[in-house]
Design a protein around this motif. Structure first.
Motif, PDB file in Angstrom:
ATOM      1  N   ARG A  21       8.302 -10.188  -2.535  1.00 29.41           N
ATOM      2  CA  ARG A  21       7.662  -9.526  -1.394  1.00 29.41           C
ATOM      3  C   ARG A  21       7.170 -10.539  -0.361  1.00 29.41           C
ATOM      4  O   ARG A  21       7.165 -10.246   0.839  1.00 29.41           O
ATOM      5  CB  ARG A  21       6.544  -8.619  -1.892  1.00 29.41           C
ATOM      6  CG  ARG A  21       7.106  -7.473  -2.741  1.00 29.41           C
ATOM      7  CD  ARG A  21       6.057  -6.490  -3.215  1.00 29.41           C
ATOM      8  NE  ARG A  21       6.700  -5.411  -3.975  1.00 29.41           N
ATOM      9  CZ  ARG A  21       6.080  -4.313  -4.400  1.00 29.41           C
ATOM     10  NH1 ARG A  21       4.777  -4.152  -4.143  1.00 29.41           N
ATOM     11  NH2 ARG A  21       6.736  -3.396  -5.068  1.00 29.41           N
ATOM     12  N   HIS A  22       6.780 -11.715  -0.819  1.00 24.40           N
ATOM     13  CA  HIS A  22       6.433 -12.784   0.129  1.00 24.40           C
ATOM     14  C   HIS A  22       7.663 -13.165   0.952  1.00 24.40           C
ATOM     15  O   HIS A  22       7.583 -13.300   2.186  1.00 24.40           O
ATOM     16  CB  HIS A  22       5.911 -14.005  -0.629  1.00 24.40           C
ATOM     17  CG  HIS A  22       5.844 -15.241   0.214  1.00 24.40           C
ATOM     18  ND1 HIS A  22       4.818 -15.496   1.107  1.00 24.40           N
ATOM     19  CD2 HIS A  22       6.715 -16.290   0.328  1.00 24.40           C
ATOM     20  CE1 HIS A  22       5.041 -16.635   1.725  1.00 24.40           C
ATOM     21  NE2 HIS A  22       6.176 -17.152   1.265  1.00 24.40           N
ATOM     22  N   HIS A  24      10.236 -11.337   1.512  1.00 25.32           N
ATOM     23  CA  HIS A  24      10.606 -10.211   2.364  1.00 25.32           C
ATOM     24  C   HIS A  24       9.757 -10.187   3.637  1.00 25.32           C
ATOM     25  O   HIS A  24      10.258  -9.869   4.719  1.00 25.32           O
ATOM     26  CB  HIS A  24      10.433  -8.891   1.615  1.00 25.32           C
ATOM     27  CG  HIS A  24      10.943  -7.704   2.374  1.00 25.32           C
ATOM     28  ND1 HIS A  24      12.259  -7.282   2.301  1.00 25.32           N
ATOM     29  CD2 HIS A  24      10.345  -6.874   3.273  1.00 25.32           C
ATOM     30  CE1 HIS A  24      12.432  -6.244   3.103  1.00 25.32           C
ATOM     31  NE2 HIS A  24      11.281  -5.970   3.709  1.00 25.32           N
ATOM     32  N   ALA A  25       8.496 -10.510   3.503  1.00 22.57           N
ATOM     33  CA  ALA A  25       7.586 -10.483   4.655  1.00 22.57           C
ATOM     34  C   ALA A  25       7.808 -11.643   5.609  1.00 22.57           C
ATOM     35  O   ALA A  25       7.356 -11.600   6.759  1.00 22.57           O
ATOM     36  CB  ALA A  25       6.140 -10.493   4.171  1.00 22.57           C
ATOM     37  N   HIS A  26       8.532 -12.675   5.147  1.00 19.66           N
ATOM     38  CA  HIS A  26       8.737 -13.865   5.973  1.00 19.66           C
ATOM     39  C   HIS A  26      10.233 -14.211   6.041  1.00 19.66           C
ATOM     40  O   HIS A  26      10.664 -15.268   5.575  1.00 19.66           O
ATOM     41  CB  HIS A  26       7.940 -15.045   5.420  1.00 19.66           C
ATOM     42  CG  HIS A  26       6.468 -14.779   5.351  1.00 19.66           C
ATOM     43  ND1 HIS A  26       5.867 -14.204   4.250  1.00 19.66           N
ATOM     44  CD2 HIS A  26       5.485 -14.963   6.268  1.00 19.66           C
ATOM     45  CE1 HIS A  26       4.566 -14.074   4.477  1.00 19.66           C
ATOM     46  NE2 HIS A  26       4.308 -14.511   5.702  1.00 19.66           N
ATOM     47  N   SER A  91       3.994  -2.228   2.953  1.00 16.14           N
ATOM     48  CA  SER A  91       2.857  -3.140   3.091  1.00 16.14           C
ATOM     49  C   SER A  91       3.305  -4.586   3.199  1.00 16.14           C
ATOM     50  O   SER A  91       2.590  -5.432   3.737  1.00 16.14           O
ATOM     51  CB  SER A  91       1.916  -2.981   1.891  1.00 16.14           C
ATOM     52  OG  SER A  91       2.587  -3.299   0.676  1.00 16.14           O
ATOM     53  N   TYR A  92       4.490  -4.875   2.678  1.00 15.57           N
ATOM     54  CA  TYR A  92       5.026  -6.230   2.731  1.00 15.57           C
ATOM     55  C   TYR A  92       6.224  -6.325   3.693  1.00 15.57           C
ATOM     56  O   TYR A  92       7.089  -7.191   3.556  1.00 15.57           O
ATOM     57  CB  TYR A  92       5.441  -6.710   1.336  1.00 15.57           C
ATOM     58  CG  TYR A  92       6.355  -5.739   0.604  1.00 15.57           C
ATOM     59  CD1 TYR A  92       7.731  -5.766   0.774  1.00 15.57           C
ATOM     60  CD2 TYR A  92       5.815  -4.800  -0.265  1.00 15.57           C
ATOM     61  CE1 TYR A  92       8.551  -4.885   0.108  1.00 15.57           C
ATOM     62  CE2 TYR A  92       6.632  -3.907  -0.944  1.00 15.57           C
ATOM     63  CZ  TYR A  92       8.008  -3.958  -0.763  1.00 15.57           C
ATOM     64  OH  TYR A  92       8.825  -3.079  -1.425  1.00 15.57           O
ATOM     65  N   ALA A  93       6.261  -5.432   4.669  1.00 15.16           N
ATOM     66  CA  ALA A  93       7.353  -5.428   5.648  1.00 15.16           C
ATOM     67  C   ALA A  93       7.394  -6.745   6.427  1.00 15.16           C
ATOM     68  O   ALA A  93       6.420  -7.511   6.457  1.00 15.16           O
ATOM     69  CB  ALA A  93       7.189  -4.261   6.611  1.00 15.16           C
ATOM     70  N   SER A  94       8.500  -6.987   7.051  1.00 16.65           N
ATOM     71  CA  SER A  94       8.694  -8.214   7.818  1.00 16.65           C
ATOM     72  C   SER A  94       7.577  -8.424   8.836  1.00 16.65           C
ATOM     73  O   SER A  94       7.192  -7.517   9.563  1.00 16.65           O
ATOM     74  CB  SER A  94      10.037  -8.164   8.550  1.00 16.65           C
ATOM     75  OG  SER A  94      10.166  -9.261   9.427  1.00 16.65           O
ATOM     76  N   THR A  95       7.083  -9.643   8.872  1.00 12.77           N
ATOM     77  CA  THR A  95       6.068 -10.017   9.856  1.00 12.77           C
ATOM     78  C   THR A  95       6.703 -10.621  11.100  1.00 12.77           C
ATOM     79  O   THR A  95       5.986 -11.047  12.007  1.00 12.77           O
ATOM     80  CB  THR A  95       5.090 -11.039   9.253  1.00 12.77           C
ATOM     81  OG1 THR A  95       5.830 -12.202   8.819  1.00 12.77           O
ATOM     82  CG2 THR A  95       4.345 -10.440   8.070  1.00 12.77           C
ATOM     83  N   ASP A 369      15.304  -1.394   1.313  1.00 15.32           N
ATOM     84  CA  ASP A 369      14.409  -2.254   0.547  1.00 15.32           C
ATOM     85  C   ASP A 369      15.052  -2.568  -0.791  1.00 15.32           C
ATOM     86  O   ASP A 369      15.742  -1.736  -1.387  1.00 15.32           O
ATOM     87  CB  ASP A 369      13.042  -1.601   0.326  1.00 15.32           C
ATOM     88  CG  ASP A 369      12.035  -2.554  -0.312  1.00 15.32           C
ATOM     89  OD1 ASP A 369      12.109  -3.768  -0.019  1.00 15.32           O
ATOM     90  OD2 ASP A 369      11.181  -2.093  -1.081  1.00 15.32           O
TER      91      ASP A 369
END
Length: 391
Positions: A21-22, A24-26, A91-95, A369
Motif C-alpha cells: 500500500r505504501h 501504491h500510494a507513491h 485510503s492508500y490511493a495514489s498521492t 486495485d
C-alpha cells in the motif's frame, strides 16, 4: 489455499500488505522509479542481499547465495506505474495526480520482496544462487531489454528466469501456465504519406494525402484476412490518423500510427513486410510517396516447455490440483519479459487477482486495485521455485 502458504511468509503478511500500500500510494512512471528502487534496495540490504543498482537506469538486482552449488535462478518483478489518474477513493490511493499503479506492479514488487525476506531467513534452505530482478519501465520502453543491454545475464548468470502477473477475472490465488507462444509481439508503425497540398476548391492541382490515407487504411485491413493463414493470430490496427487543419485546404502530408501484433515471429515479419509493400504501392498509385518507420517494441513471449511443465507440476505439489487454472490461453497483450525469455529458458505465469465482480476493474483502469490476499501465495510459489531449482 491459505493452509499451503509457508508459515514464515504468513508471519509477516501484514507488514507486506503495508509495503504494497505504501508503494501504491507513491507510484512512479517508467525510468522514474528512483524512490521505489531505493526502497527495494534498502529492504534487500537489510535482509543480507548483495544489491546492484542502476541496471537499466533504475533497475536493480538483489543476489543471495546459499550452499556450494553453481545453480542459479532469476525471479523478476516490474516496478513502474501508469499515467492514469486514480479514481478508487482508497485510503492508500495514489498521492501523485495522474500517476497510478493500475497494473499491479506494486503487488508484483511486494510479492518478490516477501519471497526475498523468507529466502534470506535462517529457516529457508537452498543450494545455489538467487538473483531477484526488480525491473523498471515494463509499461513503456522495455526495461527488460535495457537491463539486458546493461549486462544483466552476463553479470548475474541465471539457468532459468521466472515472472508472474496478476490477472483480474481469475479466482484469487489460482495459477495459470501456458507453454509456448503465450503473449503477442507488439510493434508500432508510423506511416507518413506525402502528396501535394493546395486549395480545397481546386483538387485537380493537388495530390491529396487524405485520400491516399483513406485507401491505405482499407488496404491494411486485408493483410490479416488475405495474407495470414486462418487460425494464426495477427492484428493490424490503425490507431491514429492525422491530416489537415482547415476544411478548404488540402494538406501536404497525412500521418498514421499502427499497432501490429502477432503470436509467432514469422507472422510478425510477414505483417511488417506487407505494411511496407501496401503503403508504398498505395501511395505510388496516387502519385504520392510513403515513409514507413517501424518502432520494434516487444517480441513474442515464448514460455519454455520444460520450465513451464515443471512450474505447473510444482504448483500442484505445493497448492494442490485445484490451484491450477486449466483454461489459460494465449493473449494478444504484450509483455517485455519476452526479452528475458529470448536469452534464458523460463516461464511467465498468471496469478489470479479474484473475480472482476469483486475487484471491479481489469488492468489499466483508473478503478483497479491489487488484491493483497494473493501476496503470500505468490511469494510461497517463488520460494518453491527457488527450492526446486537449487536443491
Amino acid at each position: 489455499m491459505s493452509e499451503n502458504i509457508i508459515p514464515g511468509i504468513k508471519a509477516y503478511e501484514d507488514e507486506m500488505v503495508a509495503i504494497r500500500r505504501h508503494l501504491h500510494a507513491h507510484p512512479e512512471l517508467s525510468l522514474q522509479e528512483f524512490a521505489t528502487s531505493q526502497f527495494v534496495a534498502d529492504k534487500l540490504s537489510e535482509w543480507g542481499y548483495q544489491v546492484t543498482r542502476e541496471i537499466g537506469k533504475t533497475g536493480l538486482v538483489g543476489t543471495l547465495k546459499k550452499g556450494t552449488s553453481d545453480k542459479a535462478i532469476g525471479l523478476r518483478a516490474d516496478m513502474d506505474a501508469l499515467p492514469i489518474h486514480e479514481t478508487t477513493g482508497l485510503s492508500y490511493a495514489s498521492t501523485r495526480p495522474g500517476v497510478m499503479h493500475a497494473c499491479g506492479h506494486d503487488g508484483h514488487t511486494t510479492i518478490l520482496l516477501s519471497a526475498a525476506r523468507y529466502l534470506a531467513s535462517a529457516e529457508c534452505e537452498f543450494n545455489g544462487t538467487v538473483h531477484l530482478i526488480f525491473q523498471p519501465a515494463e509499461e513503456a520502453i522495455g526495461g527488460a531489454d535495457l537491463m539486458i543491454r546493461d549486462g544483466l545475464f552476463s553479470r548475474f548468470p541465471c539457468d532459468a528466469v521466472y515472472a508472474l502477473h496478476n490477472r483480474p477475472g481469475l479466482p484469487a490465488g489460482k495459477l495459470g501456465f501456458y507453454a509456448g507462444h503465450f503473449m503477442a509481439s507488439a510493434d508500432t508503425v508510423k506511416i507518413i504519406l506525402t502528396g501535394k497540398g493546395g486549395h480545397g476548391a481546386h483538387p485537380a492541382g493537388t495530390i491529396d494525402p487524405i485520400v491516399v490515407a483513406a485507401s491505405l487504411v482499407m488496404s491494411l485491413q486485408t493483410i490479416v484476412s488475405r495474407n495470414v493463414t486462418p487460425g494464426e493470430t495477427a492484428i493490424v490496427t490503425v490507431g491514429t490518423l492525422h491530416a489537415g487543419i482547415a476544411s478548404n485546404v488540402i494538406p501536404e502530408t497525412a500521418e498514421m500510427e499502427l499497432t501490429v501484433r502477432a503470436m509467432k515471429p514469422e507472422i510478425r515479419d510477414l505483417l511488417i513486410q506487407r505494411i511496407h509493400t501496401l503503403a508504398t504501392s498505395t501511395a505510388q498509385s496516387f502519385g504520392a510517396t510513403a515513409t514507413v518507420e517501424v518502432y520494434e517494441s516487444y517480441p513474442v513471449l515464448t514460455n519454455s516447455e520444460k520450465e513451464t511443465a515443471d512450474a505447473r507440476a510444482l504448483a500442484i505439489e505445493v497448492f494442490g490440483p485445484q490451484a491450477v487454472e486449466e483454461s489459460i490461453r494465449p493473449s494478444t497483450g504484450s509483455e517485455d519479459f519476452s526479452f528475458m525469455l529470448e536469452k534464458r529458458p523460463g516461464t511467465y505465469f498468471l496469478l489470479g487477482n479474484d473475480g472482476e465482480e469483486k475487484q471491479g476493474c481489469f488492468l489499466h483502469n483508473s478503478g483497479y486495485d491489487f488484491n493483497d490476499g494473493i501476496i503470500s501465495v505468490g511469494a510461497t510459489f517463488f520460494v518453491s521455485l527457488v527450492r526446486q531449482h537449487c536443491r
